[in-house]
Design an enzyme around this catalytic site. Structure first.
Site, PDB file in Angstrom:
ATOM      1  N   ASP A  65      -3.361   2.036  -1.824  1.00 49.27           N
ATOM      2  CA  ASP A  65      -2.375   2.183  -0.760  1.00 49.27           C
ATOM      3  C   ASP A  65      -0.948   2.094  -1.282  1.00 49.27           C
ATOM      4  O   ASP A  65      -0.666   1.389  -2.256  1.00 49.27           O
ATOM      5  CB  ASP A  65      -2.536   1.066   0.279  1.00 49.27           C
ATOM      6  N   HIS A 116      -0.461   7.368   4.498  1.00 44.51           N
ATOM      7  CA  HIS A 116      -0.261   5.952   4.827  1.00 44.51           C
ATOM      8  C   HIS A 116       1.049   5.749   5.597  1.00 44.51           C
ATOM      9  O   HIS A 116       1.645   4.672   5.530  1.00 44.51           O
ATOM     10  CB  HIS A 116      -0.281   5.118   3.552  1.00 44.51           C
ATOM     11  N   HIS A 120       5.780   2.830   6.455  1.00 43.59           N
ATOM     12  CA  HIS A 120       4.947   1.639   6.582  1.00 43.59           C
ATOM     13  C   HIS A 120       5.251   0.843   7.852  1.00 43.59           C
ATOM     14  O   HIS A 120       5.093  -0.379   7.914  1.00 43.59           O
ATOM     15  CB  HIS A 120       5.076   0.721   5.354  1.00 43.59           C
ATOM     16  N   HIS A 210      -3.588  -1.822  -4.186  1.00 46.05           N
ATOM     17  CA  HIS A 210      -2.256  -1.227  -4.090  1.00 46.05           C
ATOM     18  C   HIS A 210      -1.760  -0.941  -5.512  1.00 46.05           C
ATOM     19  O   HIS A 210      -1.661  -1.877  -6.312  1.00 46.05           O
ATOM     20  CB  HIS A 210      -1.273  -2.170  -3.404  1.00 46.05           C
TER      21      HIS A 210
END
Length: 254
Positions: A65, A116, A120, A210
């Site tokens: 991610d 994604h 964010h 991540h």
């Protein structure tokens, strides 16, 4: 003791810890397990299993991610050397736009490129037009670079609801949660990251990491080697559910 780091800031990092704990302890949304989707499609004799039949292979999906970032090219070198496909849920504004060559390489090397959001933002805290913009901007940016729109997305902090699901359905995006997380936003200790993933790994699982944190990419070779030794085959998220096709709007969680 390793210093905690977060490119999103300490406040958001703390919120992320709390939200991920809540999400993984129970999701109020109806979810579909990738293995269940695969079994249902197989029983109807629909579609193709592709390169791997996860009915027979012990499959697991590795996902990353919030990149791409400076360490992503090295991560791609590792995945190429070990012949492991992965799924990358990319952030738009500060990542896709800054690293178009890396995005192009992710696609060219056979990994699944996914969405994604743009910045964010927590989608469940936003109005429908804002949710749509967060997803559409990233869709367009990735399409300009790779020629393809993503078919998967991961909601920041795993937070979704009926409104988010409806907009994802309109945009052709399936929602992908996870079954194993290293909480690598809270530590730079690569050995600890590796241990956390290996402790949680299971068949038909989805691993969340991540590639923006300094301890994560160094942990990946050990994770891959240990899981291969346990008999796992690494696949992308769509391959995990094949011959089923990811259904837009559906929330998938092992």
């Amino acid at each position: 003791m390793p210093k905690k780091m977060s490119p999103f800031g300490t406040g958001l990092a703390a919120a992320l810890v709390a939200a991920l704990t809540l999400t993984l302890s129970g999701c109020s949304m109806q979810t579909t397990a990738p293995g269940s989707a695969r079994r249902d499609a197989a029983s109807d004799a629909k579609g193709s299993f592709g390169q791997v039949d996860c009915r027979r292979a012990k499959c697991i999906a590795l996902t990353f991610d919030a990149g791409p970032a400076k360490d992503t090219p090295h991560l791609l070198d590792v995945l190429k050397e070990k012949k492991v496909p992965a799924t990358f849920f990319l952030l738009g504004r500060d990542h896709v736009l800054k690293h178009p060559g890396t995005v192009r390489r992710i696609e060219a090397e056979g990994h699944e490129v996914a969405n994604h959001t743009w910045t964010h933002e927590i989608l469940t805290d936003r109005e429908p037009d804002e949710i749509r913009a967060e997803l559409e901007k990233t869709q367009r940016a990735i399409e300009r670079i790779t020629g393809k729109k993503p078919r998967l997305m991961r909601p920041p902090q795993g937070r979704t609801d009926d409104t988010v699901s409806g907009i994802c359905a309109e945009l052709g995006l399936s929602q992908i949660l996870w079954s194993a997380t290293a909480k690598d936003y809270s530590t730079n200790d690569s050995a600890l990251i590796r241990k956390r993933i290996l402790d949680q790994a299971g068949r038909d699982g989805i691993i969340l990491l991540h590639d923006i944190y300094p301890g994560t990419v160094p942990a990946v070779p050990g994770i891959i080697d240990a899981l291969k030794d346990r008999g796992y085959t690494f696949v992308t998220v769509p391959q995990l559910m094949a011959p089923a096709e990811p259904e837009p709007g559906t929330v998938y969680r092992p």
